[in-house]
Scaffold this motif. Structure first.
Motif, PDB file in Angstrom:
ATOM      1  N   GLU A  26       1.309  -0.898   0.011  1.00  0.00           N
ATOM      2  CA  GLU A  26      -0.246   0.296   0.088  1.00  0.00           C
ATOM      3  C   GLU A  26       0.990   1.017   0.327  1.00  0.00           C
ATOM      4  O   GLU A  26       1.795   1.646   0.709  1.00  0.00           O
ATOM      5  CB  GLU A  26      -1.525  -0.043   0.788  1.00  0.00           C
ATOM      6  N   ILE A  27       0.356   1.962  -0.419  1.00  0.00           N
ATOM      7  CA  ILE A  27       1.036   4.193  -0.839  1.00  0.00           C
ATOM      8  C   ILE A  27       0.254   4.853  -0.854  1.00  0.00           C
ATOM      9  O   ILE A  27      -0.542   4.429  -1.740  1.00  0.00           O
ATOM     10  CB  ILE A  27       2.480   3.342  -2.451  1.00  0.00           C
ATOM     11  N   THR A  28       0.182   5.282  -1.148  1.00  0.00           N
ATOM     12  CA  THR A  28      -0.245   6.849  -0.653  1.00  0.00           C
ATOM     13  C   THR A  28      -0.512   7.614  -1.900  1.00  0.00           C
ATOM     14  O   THR A  28      -0.476   7.618  -2.395  1.00  0.00           O
ATOM     15  CB  THR A  28       0.272   7.831   0.136  1.00  0.00           C
ATOM     16  N   GLU A  29      -1.818   8.081  -2.329  1.00  0.00           N
ATOM     17  CA  GLU A  29      -1.690   8.409  -3.637  1.00  0.00           C
ATOM     18  C   GLU A  29      -0.532   9.189  -3.929  1.00  0.00           C
ATOM     19  O   GLU A  29      -0.249   9.514  -5.226  1.00  0.00           O
ATOM     20  CB  GLU A  29      -3.200   8.965  -3.672  1.00  0.00           C
ATOM     21  N   ARG A  30      -0.566  10.841  -3.433  1.00  0.00           N
ATOM     22  CA  ARG A  30       0.706  11.433  -3.933  1.00  0.00           C
ATOM     23  C   ARG A  30       1.842  10.359  -4.044  1.00  0.00           C
ATOM     24  O   ARG A  30       2.812  11.319  -4.475  1.00  0.00           O
ATOM     25  CB  ARG A  30       0.693  12.705  -2.071  1.00  0.00           C
ATOM     26  N   ALA A  31       2.376   9.862  -2.717  1.00  0.00           N
ATOM     27  CA  ALA A  31       3.247   9.286  -3.473  1.00  0.00           C
ATOM     28  C   ALA A  31       3.648   8.713  -4.390  1.00  0.00           C
ATOM     29  O   ALA A  31       4.766   8.282  -5.444  1.00  0.00           O
ATOM     30  CB  ALA A  31       3.907   8.083  -2.118  1.00  0.00           C
ATOM     31  N   GLN A  32       2.468   7.540  -4.881  1.00  0.00           N
ATOM     32  CA  GLN A  32       2.205   7.071  -5.897  1.00  0.00           C
ATOM     33  C   GLN A  32       2.284   8.170  -7.184  1.00  0.00           C
ATOM     34  O   GLN A  32       3.202   7.768  -8.986  1.00  0.00           O
ATOM     35  CB  GLN A  32       0.979   6.602  -6.121  1.00  0.00           C
ATOM     36  N   GLN A  33       1.703   9.909  -7.169  1.00  0.00           N
ATOM     37  CA  GLN A  33       1.964  10.141  -8.469  1.00  0.00           C
ATOM     38  C   GLN A  33       3.789  10.489  -8.196  1.00  0.00           C
ATOM     39  O   GLN A  33       4.112  10.942  -9.070  1.00  0.00           O
ATOM     40  CB  GLN A  33       1.545  11.741  -7.767  1.00  0.00           C
ATOM     41  N   LEU A  37       5.398  10.309 -11.866  1.00  0.00           N
ATOM     42  CA  LEU A  37       6.839  11.211 -12.217  1.00  0.00           C
ATOM     43  C   LEU A  37       8.015  11.058 -12.137  1.00  0.00           C
ATOM     44  O   LEU A  37       8.809  11.059 -13.162  1.00  0.00           O
ATOM     45  CB  LEU A  37       6.793  12.652 -11.226  1.00  0.00           C
ATOM     46  N   LYS A  38       8.481  10.322 -11.122  1.00  0.00           N
ATOM     47  CA  LYS A  38      10.085   9.750 -11.741  1.00  0.00           C
ATOM     48  C   LYS A  38      10.139   9.069 -12.723  1.00  0.00           C
ATOM     49  O   LYS A  38      11.502   9.114 -13.489  1.00  0.00           O
ATOM     50  CB  LYS A  38      10.677   9.352  -9.839  1.00  0.00           C
ATOM     51  N   ARG A  39       9.269   7.850 -12.803  1.00  0.00           N
ATOM     52  CA  ARG A  39       9.884   7.268 -13.926  1.00  0.00           C
ATOM     53  C   ARG A  39       9.460   7.273 -15.360  1.00  0.00           C
ATOM     54  O   ARG A  39      10.321   7.150 -16.418  1.00  0.00           O
ATOM     55  CB  ARG A  39       8.518   5.973 -13.769  1.00  0.00           C
ATOM     56  N   MET A  40       9.024   8.584 -15.579  1.00  0.00           N
ATOM     57  CA  MET A  40       8.669   9.446 -16.251  1.00  0.00           C
ATOM     58  C   MET A  40       9.726  10.511 -17.040  1.00  0.00           C
ATOM     59  O   MET A  40       9.560  10.530 -18.231  1.00  0.00           O
ATOM     60  CB  MET A  40       7.684  10.034 -16.888  1.00  0.00           C
ATOM     61  N   ALA A  41      10.430  10.980 -15.906  1.00  0.00           N
ATOM     62  CA  ALA A  41      11.398  11.930 -16.284  1.00  0.00           C
ATOM     63  C   ALA A  41      12.450  11.221 -17.320  1.00  0.00           C
ATOM     64  O   ALA A  41      12.806  10.261 -17.240  1.00  0.00           O
ATOM     65  CB  ALA A  41      12.458  12.213 -14.889  1.00  0.00           C
ATOM     66  N   ASN A  42      12.945  12.273 -17.457  1.00  0.00           N
ATOM     67  CA  ASN A  42      14.486  11.941 -19.415  1.00  0.00           C
ATOM     68  C   ASN A  42      15.222  11.453 -18.621  1.00  0.00           C
ATOM     69  O   ASN A  42      15.900  12.164 -17.357  1.00  0.00           O
ATOM     70  CB  ASN A  42      14.192  13.466 -19.243  1.00  0.00           C
ATOM     71  N   LYS A  43      15.812  10.919 -18.519  1.00  0.00           N
ATOM     72  CA  LYS A  43      16.549   9.577 -17.777  1.00  0.00           C
ATOM     73  C   LYS A  43      17.990  10.801 -18.469  1.00  0.00           C
ATOM     74  O   LYS A  43      19.049  11.191 -17.098  1.00  0.00           O
ATOM     75  CB  LYS A  43      17.037   8.541 -18.550  1.00  0.00           C
ATOM     76  N   VAL A  44      18.399  11.626 -19.226  1.00  0.00           N
ATOM     77  CA  VAL A  44      19.401  11.935 -19.601  1.00  0.00           C
ATOM     78  C   VAL A  44      19.525  13.534 -19.036  1.00  0.00           C
ATOM     79  O   VAL A  44      20.625  13.960 -18.095  1.00  0.00           O
ATOM     80  CB  VAL A  44      19.937  12.660 -20.573  1.00  0.00           C
ATOM     81  N   LEU A 262      10.817  11.675   0.048  1.00  0.00           N
ATOM     82  CA  LEU A 262      10.679  11.627  -1.381  1.00  0.00           C
ATOM     83  C   LEU A 262      11.141  12.283  -2.673  1.00  0.00           C
ATOM     84  O   LEU A 262      12.368  11.422  -3.335  1.00  0.00           O
ATOM     85  CB  LEU A 262       9.461  10.490  -1.437  1.00  0.00           C
ATOM     86  N   GLN A 263      10.981  13.751  -2.550  1.00  0.00           N
ATOM     87  CA  GLN A 263      10.640  14.458  -3.571  1.00  0.00           C
ATOM     88  C   GLN A 263      11.997  14.309  -4.333  1.00  0.00           C
ATOM     89  O   GLN A 263      12.130  14.325  -5.486  1.00  0.00           O
ATOM     90  CB  GLN A 263      10.228  15.438  -3.617  1.00  0.00           C
ATOM     91  N   GLY A 264      13.113  14.790  -3.995  1.00  0.00           N
ATOM     92  CA  GLY A 264      14.542  14.845  -4.534  1.00  0.00           C
ATOM     93  C   GLY A 264      15.614  13.927  -4.452  1.00  0.00           C
ATOM     94  O   GLY A 264      16.546  14.066  -5.183  1.00  0.00           O
TER      95      GLY A 264
END
Ligand code: SF4
Ligand code: SF4
Length: 326
Positions: A26-33, A37-44, A262-264
């Motif tokens: 179980e993960i909170t909705e805000r953490a899932q978001q 976002l991190k999964r979609m971030a540009n790798k370079v 988590l954010q940074g």
């Protein structure tokens, strides 16, 4: 405390007793978001941001503060004995500070088990110690006071240096061993009537050696350090010492803790590499944080090594109900 944090709270206690960390269900909705976002971030771009964050070498602010405090506490005992100052008497296992009896929780437990009854004076002596460590975080005792922790840190550096040169390799063991050892030492005291653990505890041996002078028992401490250098990194504290587990339990509800944001975080795991108890940092693995802010488990010794090494400030000391303290 919401359901997600409640589940994590009990899981962290189980992990302290030896269970392996698992992927959270179980993960909170805000953490899932944030995870998304991190999964979609540009790798370079992420790579460039990581390099930028690592441009400045990290400091050792908390380590220096901790070493200064640890040395001051231990030297206070030495100076007090040497000059016969009666403010502080005894050693880390049992002492008297301005008339107050202070008894190490694990030692008190061992003595009572050996004597097979509750000794009121010991209970009074441990009450102050219990209150102090409940407030400051149980295992804070390990990294901020225990003299074995201090010498083992140097042994660890040597081990890591030798491992880099491929002269040794770390042999990890089951963390559950520590719980078994806790029970074995408790039964040994109960069965023999002697505080068996006290005789082999490097914490007590080093504290007494500092105050009253060296003895043969130091050979045992040297053997432990040699084992840690050549065979298994920080083996005594990780897999054996019942004091660590006792204080871990004491610190379960402590208001002083380390908080992860988590954010940074770039999830490159530098913190886990420097940590004595990396299982409490499982939350920094990509996708594992159950919320955007997560409190580390009670096995954390509050040493601050991860706070020092984190390039993004994602790990910080925190006091429950108060603001961050760095
Ligand atoms: S686990 Fe034991 S030896 Fe290690 S730092 Fe804590 S009290 Fe000291
Ligand atoms: S999590 Fe951080 S503060 Fe806690 S023991 Fe590990 S390095 Fe030290």
């Amino acid at each position: 405390m919401n359901k997600v944090h409640q589940a994590r709270f009990f899981e962290q206690i189980a992990i302290m007793f030896g269970r392996g960390p698992k992927k959270p269900t179980e993960i909170t909705e805000r953490a899932q978001q944030v995870h998304e976002l991190k999964r979609m971030a540009n790798k370079v771009e992420v790579r460039a941001a990581i390099l930028k964050a690592h441009e400045k070498p990290h400091g050792n602010t908390w380590r220096n503060r901790r070493w200064a405090f640890l040395l001051a506490v231990n030297l206070f005992f030495v100076v007090s004995f040497y000059f016969d100052i009666q403010i502080l008497e005894g050693s880390l296992s049992a002492s008297r500070l301005i008339g107050f009896h202070l008894i190490d929780l694990n030692s008190a437990l061992q003595v009572m088990l050996a004597h097979k009854h509750i000794i009121v004076n010991l209970v009074i002596g441990t009450a102050t110690v219990l209150a102090i460590w409940m407030l400051l975080g149980g295992r804070t005792f390990c990294s901020w006071v225990c003299p074995y922790h201090f010498v083992a840190e140097f042994a660890e550096k040597l081990h890591l240096w030798m491992a880099k040169k491929k002269l040794v390799s770390d042999q990890p063991m089951s963390r559950g061993l520590r719980t078994w050892f806790w029970a074995i030492f408790a039964f040994a005291a109960l069965g023999t009537g002697y505080t068996v653990f006290e005789a082999i505890s490097p914490t007590g041996i080093l504290s007494r050696a500092l105050i009253y002078g060296p003895g043969l028992a130091l050979l045992w401490v040297a053997a432990l350090l040699l084992f840690e250098v050549t065979f298994s990194r920080r083996a005594w504290c990780r897999y054996v010492c019942p004091i660590g587990l006792t204080y871990g339990v004491v610190g379960i509800v402590s208001p002083v803790r380390v908080k992860y944001t988590l954010q940074g975080c770039f999830h490159e795991g530098d913190c886990k590499k420097v940590c004595l108890v990396p299982h409490v940092l499982e939350t920094v693995v990509k996708g594992r944080a159950v919320d955007t802010e997560v409190i580390l488990g009670p096995d954390c010794t509050r040493c601050g090594a991860c706070v020092d090494v984190c390039p993004t400030g994602s790990l910080k000391f925190d006091i429950k109900g108060l603001s961050k303290i760095l």
